[in-house]
Enzyme design. Structure first.
Site, mmCIF file in Angstrom:
data_model
loop_
_atom_site.group_PDB
_atom_site.id
_atom_site.type_symbol
_atom_site.label_atom_id
_atom_site.label_comp_id
_atom_site.label_asym_id
_atom_site.label_seq_id
_atom_site.Cartn_x
_atom_site.Cartn_y
_atom_site.Cartn_z
ATOM 1 N N ASP A 208 -6.962 -20.269 -18.674
ATOM 2 C CA ASP A 208 -8.208 -19.499 -18.641
ATOM 3 C C ASP A 208 -7.998 -18.108 -19.234
ATOM 4 O OD1 ASP A 208 -6.612 -18.942 -16.322
ATOM 5 O OD2 ASP A 208 -8.320 -18.028 -15.314
ATOM 6 N N GLU B 222 -6.356 -18.271 -13.099
ATOM 7 C CA GLU B 222 -5.476 -17.130 -12.831
ATOM 8 C C GLU B 222 -6.266 -15.844 -12.940
ATOM 9 O OE1 GLU B 222 -2.629 -13.892 -13.177
ATOM 10 O OE2 GLU B 222 -4.128 -14.450 -14.644
HETATM 11 ZN ZN LIG Z 1 -2.414 -13.670 -17.862
#
Ligand SMILES: [Zn+2]
Length: 390
Positions: A79, A144
């Site tokens: 992501d 994340e």
């Molecule tokens: Zn990163």
């Protein structure tokens, strides 16, 4: 806007070609946009066993090759943060574009370059050592940059339940400062925050004896918290820092004593402290000032530290062999998924490209650093998992 775009050429390296494929997939957190299928197909082709571990909206991938110990895992996230206003980018954020020796695009540095170099390094290592020692692994999440609840945090809970062990883990976050290889992360500070609501009694400013001003009550306590020397840090960590980030009070009227005052604060803390100790110290100070209050905590992550050992040595030697630099070994900066993986008792280091443009408009990575990053990952594998006969 693609005037400066360069078509893939014969001279393009395999890690750049893969990086461009990943940037074109608009994987704004927590969307994976097919990145993990692409990664899985590359790893499956070289003998990895693929396991998808979705939790909620989040795609997670666990791929392993070989059996036994040690397990050397490469970890990262597909992501990316949102591009921001696309018209402020010099070239479109999801169209990889070369300029001035750099490749531009959202995720070019953070951290699709880490992922593409990991895969190309794994391919080269497996070709040279089809019977490598132990187990190679890759752990990838699409959560994340966002809430980071259903990503590596959840996968690690799941791994703990089923007794999965990982001895070594290399995270591909952007660890370098000015030149690739000048810094390697060997730990991260902890992060904990809270919203403090101090409760008073609203009233007319002209009749303060009928009101109870929560701002006045809170100021001395907040001053004490801000001045407190939490710890001295240690050899691997700077002293713990406390920062007030938001203050909210008042009705907007100039003649009203507010009924409540809210303070958001955050601590970045060393391994000298833990979340429980911090909570107790805050409560003790608030109680000593006889405040009436509510306190809502959020714990982003306890600190972690990888002590000198096989992985730190392999990381330093690999960077030195490829770049000629001896990296600083650091615990500075924000948090990363390394904090969750370390809970499995895993040695964790973070090695990646220069972090100067991450999360910014016109994020980019130096093209010449891409094969160096691949070479560093390969050198770490050579040191930890090379087959004894080759
Ligand atoms: Zn990163």
């Amino acid at each position: 806007m693609s005037l400066a775009a360069v078509r893939p050429s014969a001279s393009q390296t395999p890690e750049q070609a893969l990086l461009e494929q990943l940037i074109r997939r608009e994987s704004v957190t927590p969307i994976d946009a097919g990145c993990q299928d692409l990664i899985a197909s590359r790893l499956e082709a070289i003998g990895f066993t693929i396991e998808h571990l979705p939790f909620g909206d989040v795609a997670n991938l666990w791929a392993t090759r070989g059996t036994g110990a040690p397990t050397l895992c490469f970890a990262g996230h597909t992501d990316v943060v949102p591009s921001g206003p696309a018209d402020q980018w010099t070239s479109p954020p999801f169209e990889p574009t070369e300029r001035d020796g750099h490749l531009f695009g959202r995720g070019a540095a953070d951290m699709k370059s880490g992922l593409s170099s990991m895969i190309v390094a794994l391919e080269a290592f497996v070709a040279a050592h089809p019977d490598h020692r132990g187990r190679l692994a890759m752990l990838v999440t699409s959560d994340e940059e966002g809430a980071a609840r259903d990503g590596i945090r959840r996968v690690v809970e799941h791994f703990r339940e089923r007794g999965e062990t990982i001895e070594f883990c290399v995270v591909g976050e952007c660890s370098s400062v000015d030149a690739f290889g000048d810094r390697m992360m060997v730990g991260r500070r902890g992060s904990i925050g809270a919203t403090l609501t101090v409760i008073g009694r609203q009233g007319h400013v002209a009749y303060p004896h009928l009101a109870d001003n929560p701002v006045h009550r809170a100021l001395a306590a907040m001053d004490e918290l801000a001045r407190l020397r939490w710890d001295e840090g240690n050899a691997e960590f700077p002293p713990t820092s406390f920062q007030i980030t938001n203050v909210r009070a008042g009705t907007g009227a100039s003649n009203v004593v507010p009924g409540t005052a809210e303070f958001d604060f955050n601590l970045r803390y060393s391994t000298e402290l833990d979340a429980g100790t911090i909570r107790k110290r805050v409560v003790d100070i608030l109680d000593a000032h006889r405040l009436s209050y509510r306190l809502d905590w959020w714990l982003s992550g306890e600190p972690f530290l990888t002590h000198p050992g096989p992985l730190r040595s392999a990381g330093i030697e690999a960077i030195n062999a490829v770049t000629g630099l001896t990296p600083a070994e650091s615990t500075a900066g924000g948090t990363s998924d390394g904090r969750f993986i370390a809970q499995l008792g895993t040695e964790v280091v973070e090695i990646g490209p220069v972090n100067a443009t991450i999360h910014q408009i016109d994020e980019c990575v130096r093209i010449a650093d891409l094969p160096k990053l691949t070479a560093v990952y390969r050198e770490i594998m050579e040191r930890l998992l090379a087959s004894p006969t080759t």
